[in-house]
Write an enzyme that holds these catalytic residues in place. Structure first.
Site, short mmCIF file in Angstrom:
data_model
loop_
_atom_site.label_atom_id
_atom_site.label_comp_id
_atom_site.label_asym_id
_atom_site.label_seq_id
_atom_site.Cartn_x
_atom_site.Cartn_y
_atom_site.Cartn_z
CB SER A 1 -1.03 -0.10 1.41
OG SER A 1 -1.89 1.03 0.99
CG ASP B 1 -6.83 -2.85 -2.49
OD1 ASP B 1 -8.08 -2.07 -1.81
OD2 ASP B 1 -5.99 -2.43 -2.50
CG HIS C 1 -5.68 -2.21 0.50
ND1 HIS C 1 -5.42 -1.88 -0.35
CD2 HIS C 1 -5.71 -1.41 1.84
CE1 HIS C 1 -4.13 -0.89 0.15
NE2 HIS C 1 -4.12 -1.59 0.96
#
Length: 223
Positions: free
Chosen positions: A119, A173, A204
């Site tokens: 991320s 996601d 995610h």
């Protein structure tokens, strides 16, 4: 004034490591977030590796109403790219580069260092890796995107033109939509980078199939 070295968790898979992996966590997490994955990956055939999991600094995050949390840079909008915290990205880039320098001072060659992240940590991996003047072993990019894309063309270094890039993303996601990652992938390939792309039926997060694929990739780039 010299910026202090980031605090980090370090794990060595064997004595006298000859390769290093610097792995950045995501927003609101800490260096411990990805520690368990070291044991979950099949690293047979790899030399002893030093895994370094740095802790991001604490800062207010705009999209979270200014709440102070671990972050590599501020997030100014939910679309991630229209307004970016360039100063924060570059400050964290310097901090990660200090960790690269530390590994080199410990006898690890630059081309035996992998930069990895999830991320925000993925964004930092690309922010750092594409701009390094010495070749790296690889870039492992999980559930993220290329930040400051308009500056990459002029700032990227030829030394890492052929460095292996692993990109993986969840099709569902909701935090970093896969479309954003696909655009980053396509941008990198348009510049001639070789991207090993993986996508999974997840949100995610990380899934077992992805862990298996990461292990295969590490065995390829560090064997």
């Amino acid at each position: 004034m010299t910026t202090p070295l980031l605090e980090a968790i370090q794990i060595e898979t064997g004595p006298n490591p000859t390769a290093s992996v610097i792995w950045m966590h995501g927003l609101g997490a800490d260096g411990g977030d990805f520690v368990p994955i070291v044991r979950e990956m099949n690293l047979s055939g790899c030399p002893p590796i030093r895994f370094i999991f740095p802790h991001a600094p604490m800062m207010p995050v705009t999209i979270n109403n200014g709440y102070v949390m671990p972050a590599w840079y501020d997030l100014l909008g939910v679309d991630l790219v229209s307004r970016q915290d360039e100063a924060g990205l570059r400050k964290s880039q310097t901090s990660i580069e200090q960790l690269i320098a530390q590994e080199k001072s410990r006898g690890i060659a630059s081309d035996r260092i992998v930069i990895a992240g999830f991320s925000q940590g993925c964004a930092m991996t690309l922010q750092v890796g594409l701009r390094q003047p010495e070749k790296l072993a690889g870039l492992l990019c999980l559930s993220g995107y290329v930040p400051l894309q308009t500056t990459v063309t002029t700032e990227r270094q030829h030394a890492n033109q052929d460095t292996p890039i692993f990109m993986a993303h969840g099709r569902a996601d909701p935090i970093v939509p896969i479309d954003r990652a696909e655009k980053s992938r396509d941008f990198l390939t348009s510049l001639g980078y070789t991207v090993e792309w993986h996508e999974y039926a997840m949100q995610h997060s990380v899934c077992p199939e992805e862990v298996d694929d990461m292990g295969k990739w590490f065995r390829k780039v560090l064997a």
